[in-house]
Every structure is written in C-alpha cells, then in structure tokens.
Design a protein around this motif. Structure first.
Motif, PDB file in Angstrom:
ATOM      1  N   SER A  67      10.249  11.020   9.438  1.00  0.00           N
ATOM      2  CA  SER A  67       9.113  11.808   9.370  1.00  0.00           C
ATOM      3  C   SER A  67       9.624  13.262  10.073  1.00  0.00           C
ATOM      4  N   ASP A  97       0.778  -1.302  -0.106  1.00  0.00           N
ATOM      5  CA  ASP A  97       0.124  -0.025  -0.305  1.00  0.00           C
ATOM      6  C   ASP A  97       0.886   1.201   0.042  1.00  0.00           C
ATOM      7  N   GLY A  98       0.161   2.234  -0.287  1.00  0.00           N
ATOM      8  CA  GLY A  98       0.820   3.656  -0.010  1.00  0.00           C
ATOM      9  C   GLY A  98       2.289   3.867  -0.996  1.00  0.00           C
ATOM     10  N   ILE A  99       3.084   4.338  -0.049  1.00  0.00           N
ATOM     11  CA  ILE A  99       4.435   4.798  -0.482  1.00  0.00           C
ATOM     12  C   ILE A  99       5.301   3.499  -1.116  1.00  0.00           C
ATOM     13  N   MET A 110      -2.392   6.175   5.484  1.00  0.00           N
ATOM     14  CA  MET A 110      -1.869   6.804   6.683  1.00  0.00           C
ATOM     15  C   MET A 110      -2.019   8.406   6.931  1.00  0.00           C
ATOM     16  N   ARG A 111      -1.810   8.948   5.835  1.00  0.00           N
ATOM     17  CA  ARG A 111      -2.100  10.395   6.020  1.00  0.00           C
ATOM     18  C   ARG A 111      -3.450  10.816   6.201  1.00  0.00           C
ATOM     19  N   VAL A 158       7.134  -2.367  15.282  1.00  0.00           N
ATOM     20  CA  VAL A 158       7.045  -2.428  13.817  1.00  0.00           C
ATOM     21  C   VAL A 158       7.941  -1.024  13.578  1.00  0.00           C
ATOM     22  N   PRO A 206       9.318  11.421   3.528  1.00  0.00           N
ATOM     23  CA  PRO A 206       8.406  11.588   2.442  1.00  0.00           C
ATOM     24  C   PRO A 206       7.746  12.802   2.558  1.00  0.00           C
ATOM     25  N   GLY A 207       7.448  13.509   3.664  1.00  0.00           N
ATOM     26  CA  GLY A 207       6.815  14.548   3.792  1.00  0.00           C
ATOM     27  C   GLY A 207       4.949  14.165   3.334  1.00  0.00           C
ATOM     28  N   LYS A 223       1.754  -7.704   5.391  1.00  0.00           N
ATOM     29  CA  LYS A 223       1.009  -8.604   6.128  1.00  0.00           C
ATOM     30  C   LYS A 223      -0.263  -8.712   5.715  1.00  0.00           C
ATOM     31  N   ALA A 265       7.726   0.207   6.133  1.00  0.00           N
ATOM     32  CA  ALA A 265       6.236  -0.014   6.799  1.00  0.00           C
ATOM     33  C   ALA A 265       6.298   0.285   8.258  1.00  0.00           C
ATOM     34  N   ALA A 266       5.218   1.125   8.589  1.00  0.00           N
ATOM     35  CA  ALA A 266       4.999   1.753   9.694  1.00  0.00           C
ATOM     36  C   ALA A 266       3.480   1.810  10.351  1.00  0.00           C
TER      37      ALA A 266
HETATM   38  P1  NDP Z   1       0.342   3.292   4.563  1.00  0.00           P
HETATM   39  O1  NDP Z   1      -0.231   3.134   5.891  1.00  0.00           O
HETATM   40  O2  NDP Z   1      -0.551   3.790   3.516  1.00  0.00           O
HETATM   41  O3  NDP Z   1       1.055   2.006   4.135  1.00  0.00           O
HETATM   42  C1  NDP Z   1       1.791   1.473   5.140  1.00  0.00           C
HETATM   43  C2  NDP Z   1       2.291  -0.004   4.742  1.00  0.00           C
HETATM   44  O4  NDP Z   1       3.106  -0.770   5.820  1.00  0.00           O
HETATM   45  C3  NDP Z   1       1.262  -0.945   4.504  1.00  0.00           C
HETATM   46  O5  NDP Z   1       1.379  -1.762   3.299  1.00  0.00           O
HETATM   47  C4  NDP Z   1       1.041  -1.849   5.644  1.00  0.00           C
HETATM   48  O6  NDP Z   1       0.377  -3.045   5.347  1.00  0.00           O
HETATM   49  C5  NDP Z   1       2.469  -1.988   6.266  1.00  0.00           C
HETATM   50  N1  NDP Z   1       2.599  -2.296   7.377  1.00  0.00           N
HETATM   51  C6  NDP Z   1       1.857  -1.598   8.532  1.00  0.00           C
HETATM   52  N2  NDP Z   1       2.095  -2.427   9.870  1.00  0.00           N
HETATM   53  C7  NDP Z   1       3.011  -3.431   9.144  1.00  0.00           C
HETATM   54  C8  NDP Z   1       3.156  -4.645   9.921  1.00  0.00           C
HETATM   55  N3  NDP Z   1       3.107  -5.051  11.063  1.00  0.00           N
HETATM   56  N4  NDP Z   1       3.968  -5.679   9.243  1.00  0.00           N
HETATM   57  C9  NDP Z   1       4.123  -5.577   7.821  1.00  0.00           C
HETATM   58  N5  NDP Z   1       3.811  -4.506   7.179  1.00  0.00           N
HETATM   59  C10 NDP Z   1       3.022  -3.560   7.939  1.00  0.00           C
HETATM   60  O7  NDP Z   1       1.474   4.385   4.927  1.00  0.00           O
HETATM   61  P2  NDP Z   1       2.474   5.375   4.051  1.00  0.00           P
HETATM   62  O8  NDP Z   1       2.878   4.902   2.702  1.00  0.00           O
HETATM   63  O9  NDP Z   1       1.660   6.661   3.977  1.00  0.00           O
HETATM   64  O10 NDP Z   1       3.748   5.165   4.708  1.00  0.00           O
HETATM   65  C11 NDP Z   1       4.996   4.884   4.328  1.00  0.00           C
HETATM   66  C12 NDP Z   1       6.140   5.281   5.159  1.00  0.00           C
HETATM   67  O11 NDP Z   1       6.280   6.695   5.167  1.00  0.00           O
HETATM   68  C13 NDP Z   1       6.201   5.113   6.868  1.00  0.00           C
HETATM   69  O12 NDP Z   1       7.078   4.557   7.317  1.00  0.00           O
HETATM   70  C14 NDP Z   1       5.502   6.541   7.287  1.00  0.00           C
HETATM   71  O13 NDP Z   1       5.660   6.829   8.588  1.00  0.00           O
HETATM   72  C15 NDP Z   1       6.331   7.289   6.257  1.00  0.00           C
HETATM   73  N6  NDP Z   1       5.853   8.687   6.207  1.00  0.00           N
HETATM   74  C16 NDP Z   1       4.498   8.843   5.433  1.00  0.00           C
HETATM   75  C17 NDP Z   1       4.140  10.132   5.380  1.00  0.00           C
HETATM   76  C18 NDP Z   1       2.710  10.442   4.546  1.00  0.00           C
HETATM   77  O14 NDP Z   1       2.312  11.667   4.890  1.00  0.00           O
HETATM   78  N7  NDP Z   1       2.118   9.447   3.883  1.00  0.00           N
HETATM   79  C19 NDP Z   1       4.768  11.421   5.847  1.00  0.00           C
HETATM   80  C20 NDP Z   1       5.993  10.928   6.633  1.00  0.00           C
HETATM   81  C21 NDP Z   1       6.270   9.686   6.730  1.00  0.00           C
HETATM   82  P3  NDP Z   1      -1.174  -3.319   5.375  1.00  0.00           P
HETATM   83  O15 NDP Z   1      -1.430  -2.343   4.179  1.00  0.00           O
HETATM   84  O16 NDP Z   1      -1.426  -4.464   5.013  1.00  0.00           O
HETATM   85  O17 NDP Z   1      -1.740  -2.752   6.630  1.00  0.00           O
END
Ligand code: NDP
Length: 273
Positions: free
Chosen positions: A178, A48-50, A229-230, A149, A222-223, A70, A126-127
């Motif tokens: 972040s 998902d996401g980034i 998550m955002r 995590v 990433p900002g 996951k 992942a976060a």
């Molecule tokens: P998302 O929540 O969209 O995606 C996070 C991804 O991490 C998902 O694929 C999720 O899996 C996976 N994940 C979460 N928990 C676990 C786990 N326990 N085991 C395995 N995988 C896991 O987040 P973003 O894409 O927004 O964020 C990506 C990174 O960028 C993060 O580190 C975030 O802190 C950082 N960030 C993001 C910002 C933003 O504005 N989006 C700003 C600053 C930093 P699943 O989909 O299955 O839950």
C-alpha cells in the motif's frame, strides 16, 4: 545556502532513491487467454474485493485457483461463479489467518500437495485495516491482530509452501502492499507498519531466492480501489470515483504468469499514485 538548482538536483536524487524499486505494468501488456493454463495458484482473502477479482481472473486464464478465506459463503459464491463461467474447478480452503500457526500452515500445505500435487503461485492479498487512530491510542490487541494477518500469516504460508513452489518451473509470489507501506501516514497505525514489513519481506525473500530458485517475488500496491476495505477507510468517499478491482487485473496476471519471468524484487503500482 544552496543555490536553488542544487536543491532541486538533491531533491530529484532523493526521489529517485525512494522510488528505486517501484514499477508499473509494461505499456500495452495483453495477457493471452491461456496465460495460466495448468497452473495452481493460491489466493488469500479470495472471497471479497481484490482477492475475489484476482481468483476469477486467474481462473478465467486457465488456473486452478485455491480460494483461501474465512467466510464460507463468500468463498462458495466465488467457487460457483468460476464453475458457472466454465473455468477449472477451484479448491476452497476455509482458514482464518488470525489463527494460522506453523502446524496449520503445514496441514494446509499437505492438503494442497495431496489434492492438486503442485503450486505455481501465491497471491498474498488478505489483510485487515485495523483501527484508523493515533499510535498513542492504538489497542495493543488490535495491533497484534493486524500484524498477524497482514505479515506473520504471509510469512508462515510462504515459508511452508516454498518447497512446493520450488518444484514448479517458474513460480511467482505476489505480496500486497500500500502507499502507506512506503511513506508512513498519521492514524494508519498497524496497517501502515504491516505494509512496510510486507515490502521488507518481499525484498529480503527476492534477494535470497535470486540465484537459487526460479521463484520470483514482487509486491503490488493496488492503489485506491472500490472495495469494502476502501469504504471502511474512507466512509465519506463516493465509491464510484474509484476504479473497480477487475480493472487492475492485467498487472496481477502479468506478475502471476510467465510474462514476468526474471522480474523479481520490485514493488509495483497498479494505478498512478
Ligand atoms: P477487502 O476487505 O475487500 O477484502 C479483504 C479480504 O481478505 C476479504 O476476503 C477478507 O475475508 C479477507 N481476510 C481478512 N482477514 C482475514 C483473515 N483473518 N483470514 C482470512 N481472510 C481474511 O479488502 P481489499 O480487497 O480492498 O484489499 C485487498 C488487499 O489490497 C489488502 O492487502 C489491502 O491491504 C490491499 N490494498 C487495498 C486498497 C484499496 O483501496 N482497496 C489500497 C491499497 C492496498 P472476509 O471477506 O471473509 O472478511
């Protein structure tokens, strides 16, 4: 009392000090289409996401991507997208980082070694956001989940995979930070603290590896980016006002590929903060 000019100079120096290791993508950077050819890159949170955008982008530039996450359906969807686009076949590793132990990290390392025989990069992406709440009210269980995590799993994976990375000609480890991991902010709790720890892990590891391996270690902030998550952190925000994950990919490619050889120990901003 300090004269105004002295105060100004002091505050400028202080800003320089705080910003000392923060970099941005070199101006005009253009990744070559074959930038990551023959490389194997692990992306955590690739469903998902980034992480999804990075996995697809790395594959589009020639990498064999290991999709760690996951949620099986999400990983399979990214796998299908990469195959449909005609890129190298990825490897799916289903793993909930919440439960990662030294033993399961070792098993994962063995799988990568047996299936692909090498590793050139890790994107620790992942976060968990955790709770947005005052520290006074923060659930200790939730605190531990977020630290597991966001920090502990990244540490364990890095430690276990390092011998494999060290065999690659110029491996790259990229952590995800972040803005709240550089300046604490009310209510960001364990998430902010975990990102401070990620910055510290990056700097410590980069310093340790500088003279002894070709592995470079950096972090990306990433900002504000249009992801799930955002939206969870800012439910009132119109998502289209924020850039897409795809638009950040030049920096991710730069740090993962050979163009960043010799660059280590820095925290990068993907967007103006
Ligand atoms: P998302 O929540 O969209 O995606 C996070 C991804 O991490 C998902 O694929 C999720 O899996 C996976 N994940 C979460 N928990 C676990 C786990 N326990 N085991 C395995 N995988 C896991 O987040 P973003 O894409 O927004 O964020 C990506 C990174 O960028 C993060 O580190 C975030 O802190 C950082 N960030 C993001 C910002 C933003 O504005 N989006 C700003 C600053 C930093 P699943 O989909 O299955 O839950």
């Amino acid at each position: 009392l300090f004269p105004y000019t002295t105060l100004f100079r002091l505050s400028n120096n202080w800003t320089d000090f705080l910003m000392k290791n923060i970099k941005t993508l070199p101006a005009g950077y253009q990744p070559s289409g074959t930038l990551l050819e023959a490389r194997v890159i692990l992306v955590t949170g690739a469903g998902d996401g980034i992480g999804r955008a990075a996995a697809r982008s790395f594959a589009a530039h020639g990498a064999t991507v290991i999709l760690l996450g996951k949620t099986q359906e999400k990983l399979e969807q990214v796998y299908d997208e990469i195959i449909a686009e005609g890129h190298p076949e990825p490897l799916i590793l289903m793993l909930d980082l919440q439960y990662l132990t030294p033993d399961s990290a070792k098993a994962l390392t063995d799988t990568i070694e047996q299936e692909l025989g090498r590793l050139d990069g890790i994107l620790h992406n992942a976060a968990l956001l955790g709770s947005v709440t005052p520290v006074a009210n923060y659930s200790p269980e939730r605190w531990q989940q977020v630290m597991q995590v966001n920090v502990h799993a990244a540490f364990l994976l890095t430690q276990t995979l390092m011998p494999l990375l060290a065999q690659a000609p110029d491996a790259s480890i990229v952590f995800t930070t972040s803005s709240v991991g550089r300046q604490g902010r009310a209510f960001w709790g364990a998430y902010a603290v975990s990102k401070f720890a990620v910055e510290g892990l990056m700097e410590t590891l980069a310093d340790e590896l500088e003279e002894v391996t070709a592995i470079r270690v950096n972090a990306i902030n990433p900002g504000a980016t249009r992801t799930r998550m955002r939206a969870a952190a800012y439910p009132g925000e119109n998502p289209v006002t924020r850039p897409t994950a795809d638009s950040l990919m030049p920096l991710y490619l730069y740090l993962m590929g050979p163009d960043s050889q010799g660059v280590s120990g820095y925290s990068f901003d993907a967007q103006p903060v």
